[in-house]
Write an enzyme that holds these catalytic residues in place. Sequence first.
Site, PDB file in Angstrom:
ATOM      1  N   HIS A   1     -13.708  -2.847  -4.600  1.00  0.00           N
ATOM      2  CA  HIS A   1     -14.155  -1.484  -4.268  1.00  0.00           C
ATOM      3  C   HIS A   1     -14.246  -0.631  -5.538  1.00  0.00           C
ATOM      4  CE1 HIS A   1     -12.036  -2.055  -0.109  1.00  0.00           C
ATOM      5  NE2 HIS A   1     -13.332  -2.248   0.043  1.00  0.00           N
TER       6      HIS A   1
ATOM      7  N   GLU B   1     -21.319   4.234  -3.059  1.00  0.00           N
ATOM      8  CA  GLU B   1     -21.364   3.086  -3.963  1.00  0.00           C
ATOM      9  C   GLU B   1     -22.785   2.813  -4.460  1.00  0.00           C
ATOM     10  OE1 GLU B   1     -18.202   0.029  -2.444  1.00  0.00           O
ATOM     11  OE2 GLU B   1     -18.728   1.330  -0.796  1.00  0.00           O
TER      12      GLU B   1
ATOM     13  N   ARG C   1     -25.427  -5.237  -6.378  1.00  0.00           N
ATOM     14  CA  ARG C   1     -23.969  -5.254  -6.241  1.00  0.00           C
ATOM     15  C   ARG C   1     -23.504  -6.707  -6.320  1.00  0.00           C
ATOM     16  NH1 ARG C   1     -20.473  -5.585  -0.993  1.00  0.00           N
ATOM     17  NH2 ARG C   1     -18.432  -5.305  -1.897  1.00  0.00           N
TER      18      ARG C   1
ATOM     19  N   ARG D   1      -7.673  -8.469   7.789  1.00  0.00           N
ATOM     20  CA  ARG D   1      -6.936  -9.152   6.708  1.00  0.00           C
ATOM     21  C   ARG D   1      -5.454  -8.764   6.755  1.00  0.00           C
ATOM     22  NH1 ARG D   1     -10.974  -7.121   2.138  1.00  0.00           N
ATOM     23  NH2 ARG D   1     -12.780  -7.301   3.499  1.00  0.00           N
TER      24      ARG D   1
ATOM     25  N   ASN E   1     -27.671  -5.033  -1.972  1.00  0.00           N
ATOM     26  CA  ASN E   1     -26.303  -5.480  -1.731  1.00  0.00           C
ATOM     27  C   ASN E   1     -26.391  -6.666  -0.780  1.00  0.00           C
ATOM     28  OD1 ASN E   1     -23.682  -5.826  -0.907  1.00  0.00           O
ATOM     29  ND2 ASN E   1     -23.344  -3.687  -0.310  1.00  0.00           N
TER      30      ASN E   1
ATOM     31  N   PHE F   1     -10.671   0.696  13.529  1.00  0.00           N
ATOM     32  CA  PHE F   1      -9.599   1.697  13.507  1.00  0.00           C
ATOM     33  C   PHE F   1      -9.715   2.695  14.657  1.00  0.00           C
ATOM     34  CE2 PHE F   1      -7.403   5.434  11.686  1.00  0.00           C
ATOM     35  CZ  PHE F   1      -6.173   4.844  11.459  1.00  0.00           C
TER      36      PHE F   1
HETATM   37  P1  AMP Z   1     -16.081   1.298   6.406  1.00  0.00           P
HETATM   38  O1  AMP Z   1     -15.664  -0.131   6.233  1.00  0.00           O
HETATM   39  O2  AMP Z   1     -15.802   2.158   5.209  1.00  0.00           O
HETATM   40  O3  AMP Z   1     -17.489   1.439   6.945  1.00  0.00           O
HETATM   41  O4  AMP Z   1     -15.131   1.902   7.565  1.00  0.00           O
HETATM   42  C1  AMP Z   1     -15.129   1.363   8.848  1.00  0.00           C
HETATM   43  C2  AMP Z   1     -13.869   1.856   9.571  1.00  0.00           C
HETATM   44  O5  AMP Z   1     -13.919   3.284   9.678  1.00  0.00           O
HETATM   45  C3  AMP Z   1     -13.741   1.321  11.000  1.00  0.00           C
HETATM   46  O6  AMP Z   1     -12.432   0.800  11.208  1.00  0.00           O
HETATM   47  C4  AMP Z   1     -13.970   2.550  11.848  1.00  0.00           C
HETATM   48  O7  AMP Z   1     -13.251   2.506  13.061  1.00  0.00           O
HETATM   49  C5  AMP Z   1     -13.432   3.649  10.944  1.00  0.00           C
HETATM   50  N1  AMP Z   1     -13.927   4.958  11.360  1.00  0.00           N
HETATM   51  C6  AMP Z   1     -15.203   5.379  11.489  1.00  0.00           C
HETATM   52  N2  AMP Z   1     -15.251   6.633  11.996  1.00  0.00           N
HETATM   53  C7  AMP Z   1     -13.963   7.007  12.206  1.00  0.00           C
HETATM   54  C8  AMP Z   1     -13.343   8.190  12.732  1.00  0.00           C
HETATM   55  N3  AMP Z   1     -14.060   9.222  13.160  1.00  0.00           N
HETATM   56  N4  AMP Z   1     -11.989   8.225  12.784  1.00  0.00           N
HETATM   57  C9  AMP Z   1     -11.259   7.187  12.372  1.00  0.00           C
HETATM   58  N5  AMP Z   1     -11.781   6.040  11.881  1.00  0.00           N
HETATM   59  C10 AMP Z   1     -13.114   5.953  11.793  1.00  0.00           C
END
Ligand code: AMP
Length: 400
Positions: free
Chosen positions: A178, A385, A90, A240, A7, A283
Amino acid sequence: MKILVVNAGSSSLKYQLIEMTDEEVICKGTVECIGIDGSNICHKVNGKEYVIEKSLANHTDAFNLVMDCLTDKEYGSIKSPKEIGAIGHRVVHSGEEFDRSTYVDAEALKKLESIVNLAPLHNPASLACLKSCMSIVDCPNVVVFDTAFHSTMPDKAKMYGIPYEDYKASKIRKYGFHGTSHKFVSQEAIKYLKSKGLPCSKIVTCHLGNGSSITAVKDGKCVDTSMGMTPLEGLIMGTRSGNIDPAAVEMLANFKGMNLKEISNYLNKKSGFLGVSGVSSDFRKLCEAIGNGNERAKLAYDMFNYQIRKFIGSYAVAMEGLDCIVFTGGIGENGSLIRRTVTENMEFLGVKIDGSVNDNAPRGTLVDISAKDSKVRVLVIPTNEELVIARDTKEIVEAL
Ligand code: AMP
């Protein structure tokens, strides 16, 4: 058969070597800062991490380093590159040139070259990486597209309201992203629901992470999705903006004194949770700030929550019913709070979760968080993925 999944991003390369007999990950890693200062590889095998810092000018250098790690005498997993049965790549954007995963021959390579500009941040890197792999390892290569799962969208869902001849000439329409994640989790949901004798024809999959998208899956096929020609459309995300009145873009550009390229960068990189909250694109950090009483972080959360609910509602109408909602991605898999607030007061749609199961959902496995009397099943499903890419690659290579 061992399959190497790669990827490639503009300055990074993630990889996993997977043994397909049991679909076990043998080793994996990430190369970062390709073409810039500080390039390095972090290779993970048998619970150990090996970090090597090395100057890497391009994706060929990066892939050579990956092969060195894979075949290293001390921590390598294979004796020779010949043990790699195939490489699955990917690719973010397929345009209208491909509607499924494809074996890379001379014709496919030509088509891939014709669509590099559709995703300027991603497609050129995938192509560069693909060419490096083809020159370094003698095995079949397969390309797997983020957009392919969405190719079943009907015209009424995928077209923008622009003059038709301009769509025909430019191919500008909704493609969605996605796709490998939405495909994986919807297939897992269907397997689970069938095993319980439950209906599985109308599913909304919510991939919530740094980038977020929601897809309506009817009878196993995508009928609509929230992202568009680019991954900027749809929900508010980490950095975004998501949906915005197109006329407001010109007004914003004038206000900020930015040209088109700059305003696009602003909407992609400076907006979303980061821009609204002024705190972070992450988040978890947003939730921490809410805990400390930060009103703008709360606003960003509320916007995200509200927009997810709106998409679920609109897709339930689009599919004329709802059997299941799936949460996946870093936020969807780990954030019990967002799953709770998204599904709150949705009983009129037949959606009710079990708060305690939701709060205590173990990670890394499918969890059914629906209340016993919920008409709609609500599932948390860890996405994979890489496994979709490896499975597609295996299927295509075995049929050659
Ligand atoms: P991804 O792009 O799928 O890797 O997701 C990343 C996002 O998941 C980030 O905004 C992280 O803050 C959020 N994230 C990871 N662990 C947690 C958690 N335990 N609770 C809430 N958000 C999470």
